[in-house]
Write an enzyme that holds these catalytic residues in place. Structure first.
Site, PDB file in Angstrom:
ATOM      1  N   ASP A   1      33.759  28.170  68.654  1.00  0.00           N
ATOM      2  CA  ASP A   1      32.798  28.730  67.066  1.00  0.00           C
ATOM      3  C   ASP A   1      33.892  28.845  66.379  1.00  0.00           C
ATOM      4  O   ASP A   1      34.208  29.133  65.038  1.00  0.00           O
ATOM      5  CB  ASP A   1      31.818  30.050  66.917  1.00  0.00           C
ATOM      6  CG  ASP A   1      30.783  29.400  68.203  1.00  0.00           C
ATOM      7  OD1 ASP A   1      30.915  28.158  67.973  1.00  0.00           O
ATOM      8  OD2 ASP A   1      29.791  30.673  68.731  1.00  0.00           O
TER       9      ASP A   1
ATOM     10  N   ASP B   1      34.090  35.487  67.335  1.00  0.00           N
ATOM     11  CA  ASP B   1      32.816  35.970  67.326  1.00  0.00           C
ATOM     12  C   ASP B   1      33.042  36.718  66.131  1.00  0.00           C
ATOM     13  O   ASP B   1      31.824  37.345  66.272  1.00  0.00           O
ATOM     14  CB  ASP B   1      31.786  36.192  68.424  1.00  0.00           C
ATOM     15  CG  ASP B   1      30.358  35.956  67.631  1.00  0.00           C
ATOM     16  OD1 ASP B   1      30.693  35.486  67.151  1.00  0.00           O
ATOM     17  OD2 ASP B   1      29.012  36.811  68.850  1.00  0.00           O
TER      18      ASP B   1
ATOM     19  N   ASP C   1      22.084  34.768  74.188  1.00  0.00           N
ATOM     20  CA  ASP C   1      23.611  34.963  73.248  1.00  0.00           C
ATOM     21  C   ASP C   1      23.802  36.328  72.801  1.00  0.00           C
ATOM     22  O   ASP C   1      24.696  36.142  71.787  1.00  0.00           O
ATOM     23  CB  ASP C   1      22.674  34.818  71.920  1.00  0.00           C
ATOM     24  CG  ASP C   1      22.363  32.694  72.311  1.00  0.00           C
ATOM     25  OD1 ASP C   1      23.294  31.987  73.520  1.00  0.00           O
ATOM     26  OD2 ASP C   1      20.919  32.175  72.161  1.00  0.00           O
TER      27      ASP C   1
END
Ligand code: BGC
Length: 321
Positions: A156, A119, A295
């Site tokens: 991701d 991330d 999130d």
């Protein structure tokens, strides 16, 4: 020449088993050794009894309790991060989940989320393992997940690879992880971001570099809010570029589609409940992100991954639960 018919010569006889071996081996590689059939067609999905939603249901009452109890019954992804489950403990937790799932004759879905510089763009879930420790951690998961397990590999990671200057290192790490999991017959889907993020052809190239040929395929919309129709179009384009790879799509929170925001957007809804699709290249609709888990610290939410009861209820009520 005498014209006498002779049997095949010695070199020809020797070549037959070699050719057979090459054909069988290459065929298995094309199909993906660890994932040549839809894992969701064989048995139902496993629901862990220890989810945050189950805990929240116990603490609630009235209609809230009804909704949270129903939520806790829906099979969802079991997330593995090195922060929650370091290398010396991850094998034990995976064993526990895998054994419970096996006893129930159900398929567990593990989400592997520990890659180097994880991330790096969103920042809400940043962390992960240094590159030299990643293979050992994935190895502990691969060794304990079992043949019926499904792994969603690194949400991701490919979608953010370029913007984080992580291209080559990331695909190398993912390729190693796919190999380790496939060696243990775990069915792997390498994460491919979502429809509003990356160009499907660019994603297909990254998936190839990440060794998707040894995986069952790829996942889309993990923790995303994109509509099922948009995801379908995106995933089919990737699949076509990869010569027919299979995929799963996260529908946990996409019931109202996206409003363009990714971090705890308001007004979203639970999506289609998990179901085997076996429809072309789509293997299943899954709830990979557990609805209600935040999130990140945005939109009034707690840190990423923490359960947020109020938001879980909102997602459910917007979906008409
Ligand atoms: C968090 C993880 C969490 C996962 C599922 C991620 O955003 O970083 O800690 O397990 O979401 O809720």
């Amino acid at each position: 020449m005498s014209g006498t018919r002779r049997g095949p010569s010695m070199p020809v006889l020797l070549a037959i088993p070699v050719v057979l071996f090459v054909v069988v081996f290459a065929g298995a590689r094309l199909l993906g050794v660890g994932g040549s059939s839809n894992p969701f067609a064989d048995q139902p999905l496993y629901t862990s009894p220890d989810t945050a939603a189950a805990g929240a249901a116990q603490a609630a009452s009235g209609d809230d309790q009804r909704i949270l109890s129903r939520l806790a019954e829906v099979p969802q992804g079991f997330w593995l991060t090195p922060e929650a489950y370091p290398v010396d403990r991850v094998g034990a937790v995976v064993t526990k989940v895998a054994m419970a799932a096996d006893l129930a004759g159900r398929t567990p879905v593990f989400v592997i989320y520990g890659i180097t510089d994880r991330d790096c763009s969103g920042g809400q879930s940043s962390g992960g393992l240094p590159a030299d420790q990643y293979a050992q951690w994935v190895g502990a998961i691969a060794a304990t997940a079992g043949k019926h397990a499904v792994a969603i590999l690194e949400p991701d990671a490919l979608a953010t690879a370029a913007e984080c200057g992580q291209g080559q290192q990331r695909t190398t790490l993912l390729r190693g992880a796919v190999d380790q999991l496939d060696d243990r017959d775990v069915t792997v889907y390498v994460d491919a971001g979502h429809a509003s993020w990356t160009d499907p052809r660019a994603m297909a190239t990254m998936l190839t570099d990440a060794g998707v040929d040894r995986a069952r395929g790829f996942s889309t919309n993990v923790s995303g809010y994109e509509s099922a129709a948009d995801e379908r179009t995106y995933a089919e384009a990737i699949s076509k570029a990869l010569g027919g790879a299979h995929y799963v799509t996260d529908t946990s929170r996409n019931g109202a589609g996206s409003n363009g925001e990714w971090c705890n957007p308001e007004g979203r809804a639970l999506g289609r409940e998990p179901a085997v699709a076996d429809d072309g290249h789509l293997d299943a609709y899954l709830w990979i992100k557990p609805p209600g888990e935040s999130d990140g610290t945005c939109g009034g939410g707690p840190p990423a991954g923490q359960f947020w009861t109020e938001r879980a209820l909102q997602l459910a009520r917007t979906a008409g639960w």
